[in-house]
Design a protein around this motif. Structure first.
Motif, PDB file in Angstrom:
ATOM      1  N   ARG A  91      -0.169   1.348   6.683  1.00  0.00           N
ATOM      2  CA  ARG A  91      -0.132   1.497   8.131  1.00  0.00           C
ATOM      3  C   ARG A  91       0.220   0.171   8.816  1.00  0.00           C
ATOM      4  O   ARG A  91      -0.129  -0.916   8.348  1.00  0.00           O
ATOM      5  CB  ARG A  91      -1.476   1.997   8.649  1.00  0.00           C
TER       6      ARG A  91
ATOM      7  N   SER B 249       4.197   3.269   9.978  1.00  0.00           N
ATOM      8  CA  SER B 249       3.977   2.974   8.564  1.00  0.00           C
ATOM      9  C   SER B 249       5.121   2.139   8.033  1.00  0.00           C
ATOM     10  O   SER B 249       6.233   2.156   8.571  1.00  0.00           O
ATOM     11  CB  SER B 249       3.836   4.260   7.742  1.00  0.00           C
TER      12      SER B 249
ATOM     13  N   PRO C 208      -2.228   6.086   5.101  1.00  0.00           N
ATOM     14  CA  PRO C 208      -1.708   4.777   4.757  1.00  0.00           C
ATOM     15  C   PRO C 208      -2.611   3.673   5.274  1.00  0.00           C
ATOM     16  O   PRO C 208      -3.074   3.707   6.399  1.00  0.00           O
ATOM     17  CB  PRO C 208      -0.338   4.756   5.456  1.00  0.00           C
TER      18      PRO C 208
END
Length: 274
Positions: free
Chosen positions: A268, A258, A2
């Motif tokens: 993230r 996340s 992410p």
């Protein structure tokens, strides 16, 4: 992972911004020379600038105060075929599409999908009516509306155009205890980021993707955030930005997490809590 954006996706995103704002080369006149100086200039972009300004004297004059840029292109010799000039101008518009959209159309910038992320990650940890917030970076204009009934919402915004837009939206959305704070003007060389607030004056600082965090050394920025705020949340929501360097953040006590970002899925984020 992410938060990681592929180069092709970044190029598509910039092209989307150009279409959204009907951006053109003359829109560079809306930017300050300092904005271009802060850009990541590659040798190809410098060559494009020398070529693109061949038939754009107003743009060249506007950025005459950019000593770094002017010295870099002074010795470049570029062909002046009209097709080549227009192609170079187009590449520069795409390279600075994000800054151009912010300067030309703040409401369109405000509507970008990555500004809207799942605020529940904050609401489940903090009682909003008891929490004093500091907001900065991408997504601030949306996040402040989630905090409209908090104990206070400071917004840190260096850009005057976005600052005025943010103040107007805060009034329209009835954000309680709202205050816009800006960095002090810098008469000489850039200084480390300074937020004009006392130590531990806010409970939570929420910072979306920001050029300050993309710097090679973001440690002074995170140190200033932890000075002002008891808790810090960094959200990597902008797909045009490279992922933050994990090493300095981990060393500073940040923990990865996340968050869902509209249109982009899981991205993230980083917590620093005390």
């Amino acid at each position: 992972m992410p938060g990681r954006a592929e180069p092709g996706a970044q190029s598509d995103a910039r092209a989307g911004l150009v279409r959204l704002g009907h951006l053109c080369f003359d829109d560079l006149l809306l930017l300050k020379p300092e904005t271009l100086d802060a850009g990541h200039w590659t040798s190809d972009l410098i060559a494009d600038w020398a070529l693109a300004t061949n038939n754009a004297p107003t743009v060249q004059l506007h950025f005459r105060r950019s000593a770094n840029l002017q010295s870099a292109i002074r010795n470049l010799q570029s062909p002046a075929a009209l097709a080549d000039i227009r192609a170079a101008q187009s590449r520069l518009v795409h390279a600075f599409a994000y800054d151009l959209l912010r300067a030309k159309a703040p409401p369109l910038y405000d509507a970008l999908p990555w500004h809207d992320w799942d605020f529940w990650i904050v609401a489940r940890r903090f009682k909003l009516w008891q929490t004093r917030f500091l907001l900065a970076g991408d997504g601030t204009t949306v996040t402040m509306c989630r905090c409209r009934k908090s104990a206070g919402a400071y917004v840190f915004e260096p850009d005057e155009t976005i600052g005025r837009y943010t103040e107007a939206k805060a009034a329209l959305e009835k954000v309680r205890r709202f205050r816009l704070v800006s960095p002090k003007p810098q008469a000489t060389s850039p200084r480390p980021l300074e937020i004009p607030l006392p130590d531990s004056s806010v409970d939570l600082a929420i910072v979306g993707s920001s050029p300050h965090l993309q710097a090679a050394n973001c440690e002074p920025v995170t140190r200033e955030l932890t000075r002002v705020a008891i808790n810090v949340l960094l959200v990597e929501n902008n797909p045009l930005c490279q992922p933050l360097d994990e090493g300095p953040l981990t060393a500073a006590g940040f923990i990865p997490d996340s968050v869902e970002v509209r249109g982009f899925g899981a991205r993230r984020c980083w917590w620093e809590r005390r």
